[in-house]
Design a protein around this motif. Sequence first.
Motif, PDB file in Angstrom:
ATOM      1  N   ASP A   1       0.788  -1.256  -0.032  1.00  0.00           N
ATOM      2  CA  ASP A   1      -0.032  -0.082  -0.182  1.00  0.00           C
ATOM      3  C   ASP A   1       0.795   1.312  -0.036  1.00  0.00           C
ATOM      4  OD1 ASP A   1      -2.427  -1.366  -0.047  1.00  0.00           O
ATOM      5  OD2 ASP A   1      -2.957  -0.616   1.799  1.00  0.00           O
ATOM      6  N   TYR A   2       1.932   1.245  -0.607  1.00  0.00           N
ATOM      7  CA  TYR A   2       2.501   2.499  -0.864  1.00  0.00           C
ATOM      8  C   TYR A   2       2.437   3.223  -2.063  1.00  0.00           C
ATOM      9  CZ  TYR A   2       6.265   5.989  -0.737  1.00  0.00           C
ATOM     10  OH  TYR A   2       7.056   6.989  -0.915  1.00  0.00           O
ATOM     11  N   SER A   3       2.060   4.142  -2.039  1.00  0.00           N
ATOM     12  CA  SER A   3       1.869   5.057  -3.419  1.00  0.00           C
ATOM     13  C   SER A   3       1.781   6.398  -3.275  1.00  0.00           C
ATOM     14  CB  SER A   3       0.252   4.678  -4.018  1.00  0.00           C
ATOM     15  OG  SER A   3      -0.692   5.042  -3.196  1.00  0.00           O
TER      16      SER A   3
ATOM     17  N   SER B   1      -6.319  -0.720  -4.481  1.00  0.00           N
ATOM     18  CA  SER B   1      -6.114  -1.275  -3.072  1.00  0.00           C
ATOM     19  C   SER B   1      -5.238  -2.509  -3.178  1.00  0.00           C
ATOM     20  CB  SER B   1      -7.191  -1.299  -2.277  1.00  0.00           C
ATOM     21  OG  SER B   1      -7.128  -2.030  -1.155  1.00  0.00           O
ATOM     22  N   LYS B   2      -4.292  -2.979  -2.385  1.00  0.00           N
ATOM     23  CA  LYS B   2      -3.714  -3.867  -2.401  1.00  0.00           C
ATOM     24  C   LYS B   2      -4.551  -5.368  -1.854  1.00  0.00           C
ATOM     25  CE  LYS B   2       0.329  -2.056  -4.104  1.00  0.00           C
ATOM     26  NZ  LYS B   2       0.682  -2.431  -5.232  1.00  0.00           N
ATOM     27  N   GLU B   3      -4.448  -6.394  -2.662  1.00  0.00           N
ATOM     28  CA  GLU B   3      -4.851  -7.674  -2.159  1.00  0.00           C
ATOM     29  C   GLU B   3      -3.645  -8.461  -1.458  1.00  0.00           C
ATOM     30  OE1 GLU B   3      -7.591  -6.197  -3.997  1.00  0.00           O
ATOM     31  OE2 GLU B   3      -6.427  -7.023  -5.398  1.00  0.00           O
ATOM     32  N   ILE B   4      -3.509  -9.361  -0.841  1.00  0.00           N
ATOM     33  CA  ILE B   4      -2.256 -10.073  -0.196  1.00  0.00           C
ATOM     34  C   ILE B   4      -2.207 -11.362  -0.917  1.00  0.00           C
ATOM     35  CG2 ILE B   4      -1.213 -10.724   1.787  1.00  0.00           C
ATOM     36  CD1 ILE B   4      -2.960  -8.743   3.299  1.00  0.00           C
ATOM     37  N   LEU B   5      -1.132 -11.708  -1.457  1.00  0.00           N
ATOM     38  CA  LEU B   5      -0.671 -12.972  -1.833  1.00  0.00           C
ATOM     39  C   LEU B   5       0.277 -13.565  -1.062  1.00  0.00           C
ATOM     40  CD1 LEU B   5      -0.614 -15.363  -4.133  1.00  0.00           C
ATOM     41  CD2 LEU B   5       1.254 -14.006  -5.146  1.00  0.00           C
TER      42      LEU B   5
ATOM     43  N   ILE C   1      -5.230 -15.891  -1.614  1.00  0.00           N
ATOM     44  CA  ILE C   1      -5.271 -14.594  -1.759  1.00  0.00           C
ATOM     45  C   ILE C   1      -6.233 -13.992  -0.752  1.00  0.00           C
ATOM     46  CG2 ILE C   1      -6.563 -12.821  -3.387  1.00  0.00           C
ATOM     47  CD1 ILE C   1      -5.159 -15.987  -4.828  1.00  0.00           C
ATOM     48  N   LEU C   2      -5.862 -12.900  -0.108  1.00  0.00           N
ATOM     49  CA  LEU C   2      -6.471 -12.510   1.027  1.00  0.00           C
ATOM     50  C   LEU C   2      -6.860 -10.879   0.509  1.00  0.00           C
ATOM     51  CD1 LEU C   2      -4.090 -13.352   4.062  1.00  0.00           C
ATOM     52  CD2 LEU C   2      -5.766 -14.760   2.784  1.00  0.00           C
ATOM     53  N   ASP C   3      -8.043 -10.435   1.429  1.00  0.00           N
ATOM     54  CA  ASP C   3      -8.188  -9.158   1.182  1.00  0.00           C
ATOM     55  C   ASP C   3      -7.555  -8.308   2.201  1.00  0.00           C
ATOM     56  OD1 ASP C   3      -9.667  -9.255   3.520  1.00  0.00           O
ATOM     57  OD2 ASP C   3     -11.476  -9.097   2.706  1.00  0.00           O
ATOM     58  N   ILE C   4      -7.791  -6.928   2.174  1.00  0.00           N
ATOM     59  CA  ILE C   4      -6.795  -6.059   3.114  1.00  0.00           C
ATOM     60  C   ILE C   4      -7.112  -6.414   4.431  1.00  0.00           C
ATOM     61  CG2 ILE C   4      -8.283  -4.105   3.226  1.00  0.00           C
ATOM     62  CD1 ILE C   4      -4.351  -4.082   2.696  1.00  0.00           C
ATOM     63  N   GLN C   5      -8.371  -6.970   4.715  1.00  0.00           N
ATOM     64  CA  GLN C   5      -8.534  -7.497   6.358  1.00  0.00           C
ATOM     65  C   GLN C   5      -8.137  -8.750   6.648  1.00  0.00           C
ATOM     66  OE1 GLN C   5      -9.837  -5.074   8.081  1.00  0.00           O
ATOM     67  NE2 GLN C   5     -10.066  -3.758   6.312  1.00  0.00           N
TER      68      GLN C   5
END
Length: 696
Positions: A55-57, A137-141, A150-154
């Motif tokens: 989430d760096y932008s 918005s980033k998803e998490i791999l 694959i996870l959501d940001i939560q």
Amino acid sequence: MKGTNIKFLNIQKSKIIPIFFIMLVLLSVVSATHMSLTFKNEPKGDIVMSMRLIDYSEDSIGKILVTTGFRRGDARENGYIFLYDHNGDLIWSKEVRDVDSTMSSIRDGATVALPPANEVRPFPRDAYGIDFTGNRSKEILLLTESHFYILDIQGRAQHSLNSFPVSQITWADVSGDGREQALIAGSNSSILSYDGTNYILSTVDTSSVRSITSANIDPKVSQREIITGGDTINIYGYNSSTTDWDLKTSYNAELPIKKVIAINLETGNEYRSGDKKIEIIALSEKYVYCFHAKDDTFDLELLWRYPIKEGSDLIVANIMGDETLEIIAAGERVYAIDKTGTRLWESSLGKYISHIHSSDLTEDGYAEIVAGTITTYRFNKPFGELFFLDGHGNLLTKTNEKFMTEYVIIKDMNHNGILNLVLADYQNFILGHDNIMGKTMADHYFNQGLTAFDNENYRDALIYFKMARESYQKDNNTQKVLQADDYIEKCELFLNTGSSFERGMFYFEMGEYQKSILYFEDSRIASLNRRDFDAAVRAENMKEKATRYLEAENYTNEANTLMSEGNYQGAYSLYNNALLIYQRLRDSQKISSTQEYILKLDSYKKASEHFDAGLRHFSAENYQTAKNYFEKASAEFNALGDMQKVSSSQEYIAKSNEFIESSRRMGSFDDMLLYGGVLIGFLLLIVLLLFFILLK
């Protein structure tokens, strides 16, 4: 590192789940069965496995994604994933597989069906932030030993796929539709993407590869090509009619490729722009290669090849402050190469370099380099120290700790104008260094001055020391101003007189006896040539004196090594040799310090004897005696300032206390059983007497 603020961010403390198995068998009049208590300790993620910035932008705040595992590396144990904000505060933590309900799991609130928990190996390998959906918005791999999640940001699971051995994961908007794809190198080359409904894992090639990247090589299409590095360098292009990836070209390097990068070195862009072609840079054990892909045929044209030793990592960065990028390679040393393949510099740090990172730490338009060395491997991850180099290869500073050198974050994570440096080690925490170079610009100039001074480049050294002095004055650092003044005076002296004797005296006073010997010898020869015999004798006397000091110093250093190895007799002999020399030189300060070494040696020997005696009694289960010896050892090691030995002694004291307490409880319990048995026997005897009385 001096001048930095250090923040300790706990990932997860070990949770202890004591399980008591208490079994009462039979009680009899004549015997009692012993009862044992079993304590089961299950630590939760005591090893950091990976650390990434997500989430760096331009309009977001950095978050740190961390996965943890276990020291014993048991694949059947759970893994853990944590998300922190830029201040190190925990946002959420998840168990990769939930078996004991002690914390929330990635399965909690999962929007899709996941594999049965007993069919997965949840030990984590790495985690990445990737914008699969294109919603900024980033998803998490999350990569584990058995699956991609694959996870959501939560941290809630959205999808899962079977994984395979992975060597590298990168990501990019390959198709140009605003969605990022994960590019996966390992036992095959694959792309993980989202089509708006499903997550799809597509195989590009079944060959094993070490590295993967993408760039727009063909100017006629907006789609990126995929470049892989393994036994060969391959370029793949997307075929829209077959929806497959076609092999465009293949280049057979002399040795397997460890890493590939595709970028235009002049613009820093990964998209082809006019005649400015994309450079494909590849690293092997012995070479850095640079290619252009020919138009239409895609055949790789070798532009240049630069020889290196034990190549391990490769980056591109603007270290010279110009308009183009330079190539930085790591291996036996750090290598800096310009876009034409010309050597800029090579820096030897005395250790094999495993990973390199870059950022403009000093905010002067020139990128600095962070180089990581390998001390050892744990879970196939480097564990070593970090060196900070400027754009010319000069050492700025280094860490004294051991870190995972693959994971180094250098970003202004909360957009306050200050760079943050975040490092991970194996002690289950992250270290955050704020404003790593902002407060040490003066130190940067001072170190540059020292480097030039040591290289006898006194003119450049004078400039650097004057710049450092000015910065120290602004910081009101009086002590450093005086140090800079001293070096400025020395530089001006050497520039004005060039006297070898004066230089020898300078290094002699600094304790650098080897250098002073060389200058005193130069002075002796020069004095003889001009027939100044008094000056020659003076130089000869100082050379002899420096030689004696160097000899004593060598004795002391060797004795220190022997003492650390526990060879106290050998160390004692060498300390005495050094002491005799200092006594002949009548150096009271050195005599006193050497005598302190000898006294310390005696104390170490005594403390070690107590510790060894404690070990012997501990092995013989004489825990009270062992505890007494360990307490003596702890006190003596504490007085010596050896906290590691103090910690070891305290651990054995704690263990001895446990066994002593356990023995006491068991004795009390046995007494209770004995007295109970006697009471029962007495009651039975009364019953028998009454029975016989009634019979009569």
